[in-house]
Design an enzyme around this catalytic site. Structure first.
Site, short mmCIF file in Angstrom:
data_model
loop_
_atom_site.label_atom_id
_atom_site.label_comp_id
_atom_site.label_asym_id
_atom_site.label_seq_id
_atom_site.Cartn_x
_atom_site.Cartn_y
_atom_site.Cartn_z
N CYS A 68 13.59 55.66 34.31
CA CYS A 68 14.99 56.07 34.18
C CYS A 68 15.28 56.60 32.78
CB CYS A 68 15.91 54.89 34.49
SG CYS A 68 15.78 53.53 33.30
N CYS A 71 13.91 53.49 28.13
CA CYS A 71 13.19 53.16 26.89
C CYS A 71 13.32 54.28 25.87
CB CYS A 71 11.72 52.86 27.20
SG CYS A 71 11.48 51.34 28.13
N CYS A 163 8.25 49.22 33.48
CA CYS A 163 7.63 50.09 34.48
C CYS A 163 6.22 50.48 34.08
CB CYS A 163 8.49 51.34 34.70
SG CYS A 163 10.16 51.00 35.28
N CYS A 201 12.92 45.76 29.83
CA CYS A 201 13.65 46.71 30.66
C CYS A 201 15.09 46.86 30.13
CB CYS A 201 13.66 46.27 32.12
SG CYS A 201 14.30 47.50 33.28
N HIS A 240 13.46 30.62 25.55
CA HIS A 240 14.04 29.29 25.66
C HIS A 240 13.92 28.49 24.36
CE1 HIS A 240 15.33 25.65 27.70
NE2 HIS A 240 14.22 25.03 27.33
N CYS A 243 16.47 29.93 21.80
CA CYS A 243 17.84 30.15 22.26
C CYS A 243 18.83 29.23 21.54
CB CYS A 243 17.91 29.91 23.77
SG CYS A 243 19.57 30.21 24.46
N CYS A 263 24.21 25.87 28.45
CA CYS A 263 22.96 26.45 28.89
C CYS A 263 23.13 27.13 30.25
CB CYS A 263 21.89 25.36 28.99
SG CYS A 263 20.30 25.95 29.60
N CYS A 269 19.05 31.57 34.49
CA CYS A 269 18.42 32.06 33.27
C CYS A 269 16.91 31.83 33.32
CB CYS A 269 19.00 31.35 32.05
SG CYS A 269 18.33 31.97 30.49
N CYS A 278 14.08 38.15 21.67
CA CYS A 278 15.47 38.61 21.81
C CYS A 278 16.50 37.73 21.09
CB CYS A 278 15.85 38.72 23.29
SG CYS A 278 14.83 39.84 24.24
N CYS A 290 21.51 39.46 25.68
CA CYS A 290 21.95 39.11 27.03
C CYS A 290 22.69 37.78 27.09
CB CYS A 290 20.75 39.08 27.99
SG CYS A 290 19.92 40.68 28.16
N CYS A 297 19.17 35.36 31.12
CA CYS A 297 17.97 36.18 30.93
C CYS A 297 17.36 36.44 32.29
CB CYS A 297 16.98 35.45 30.02
SG CYS A 297 15.34 36.19 29.97
N CYS A 300 12.72 40.17 32.00
CA CYS A 300 12.23 41.55 32.16
C CYS A 300 10.97 41.85 31.36
CB CYS A 300 13.34 42.55 31.82
SG CYS A 300 13.79 42.60 30.07
#
Length: 366
Positions: A68, A71, A163, A201, A240, A243, A263, A269, A278, A290, A297, A300
């Site tokens: 798509c 990226c 992908c 993703c 995790h 987080c 949580c 998640c 992340c 996210c 989460c 991805c």
């Protein structure tokens, strides 16, 4: 004459030898500058200089299969350093179907010439269909054939996004096109060049830029990979474990709706089974991510995304690592209950102690 001085007499001479007028060259630079969001002044200095010195910088070919372009959008949105600086100052981006200005025969000739010389960094975005070549054709050529051709002479291959790494969403059941990741396709064709997987993703721009920078500075061997082919610099830890809501997980305090600050494990998640940085890197130039937006989460960056991470809003199945998390969840709940009971007991004893001291005091006075 000012622009002539900037371009340089040497460059103008080469342009004339190739039948390209100065006017056409400046027009090309202006269009390229517009794509990269540069000012009119910058295009005469930066773009012209980048093209003039392109032979001194590592060439890059960026192919797109079934994708798509997410990226690419992620990469071009990087702010520090800006994508334009990377493209113009650090690498020679020879071919990119979305970002390049050239098209048709001109673009294909640049691609062919670069592949023939070899030694370039090959970046692949999008999955590769294996059921039928007609599912992804570029310039009347099957994408799978283009990938195999480009991979043979590449100095390094980077698969960018879910992908390209493991098949991603196009490879989800029932996968009618027979989508596969780059490594699977090349391995089946006997092409041994190792593939670096930048999963996600989309993939975070820092993961892409950081990996390219590592290769340019220390070579391919400087990029340490995990068992899934991902750079350990970005994928060595579970989401995790980093987080900021982990404290609620440990005491069994789970959100029952996305708006709650606890949580999100009970809402689906996949942080306990997903490797990525992340939580500390965040997105949009470090603004948010996210879970920071109250969304679980979805895992991805993992090879089994999306099929084994679905449904996204249901708690992870009790298999593998998730089974251990079920135990931790139960222990956390028990700890929470025990903590509450302990507090109640402590408060009761404190209250009783206070009443006892009061009675002793009253007895002493009498």
């Amino acid at each position: 004459m000012k622009n002539v001085d900037i371009l340089g007499q040497k460059l103008l001479k080469e342009l004339r030898l190739n039948g390209i007028s100065r006017r056409d060259f400046l027009k090309y630079c202006a269009t390229t500058a517009a794509v990269l969001g540069l000012s009119e002044f910058e295009f005469t200095t930066k773009v012209a200089h980048a093209i003039e010195t392109s032979s001194k910088k590592p060439p890059v070919i960026w192919l797109e299969g079934q994708d798509c372009a997410g990226c690419t959008i992620s990469f071009t949105g990087i702010l520090n350093p800006p994508a334009s600086s990377i493209i113009l100052d650090k690498i020679s981006l020879r071919y990119h179907e979305t970002a390049m200005v050239a098209s048709g025969q001109m673009a294909e000739e640049v691609y062919k010439d670069t592949v023939k010389k070899g030694g370039y960094v090959l970046i692949v975005e999008g999955s590769v269909p294996s059921a039928d070549d007609r599912f992804c054709m570029i310039g009347d050529r099957p994408f799978k054939k283009i990938l195999e051709e480009a991979a043979k002479n590449a100095a390094a291959i980077i698969a960018v996004g879910a992908c390209a790494t493991y098949g991603g969403i196009p490879a989800a059941e029932p996968n009618p096109t027979g989508c596969k990741g780059v490594q699977d396709v090349l391995s089946s064709e006997g092409i041994a060049t190792p593939v670096i997987n930048i999963a996600g993703c989309p993939a975070h721009p820092d993961w892409i830029v950081g990996t390219i920078a590592s290769i340019l500075i220390g070579g391919l061997e400087s990029v340490e990979l995990d068992r899934e082919g991902r750079p350990t610099a970005f994928y060595s830890k579970l989401i995790h474990d980093m987080c900021p809501r982990r404290q609620y997980y440990d005491v069994g305090k789970f959100a029952t709706k996305p708006s709650e600050p606890y949580c999100l494990y009970a809402l689906g998640c996949k942080g306990p089974v997903t490797h990525a940085d992340c939580p500390v890197r965040r997105w949009n130039n470090g603004v948010n991510w996210c879970i920071g937006c109250n969304h679980p989460c979805i895992g991805c960056t993992e090879p089994d995304f999306p099929d084994k991470k679905s449904p996204f809003f249901q708690k992870a199945a009790s298999t593998g690592v998730a089974a251990a998390n079920e135990i931790v969840e139960d222990v956390g709940l028990a700890v929470g209950i025990a903590t509450a009971a302990g507090l109640a007991t402590h408060l009761g004893m404190t209250a009783a102690s206070g009443r006892l001291k009061k009675k002793q005091s009253e007895g002493g006075q009498s």
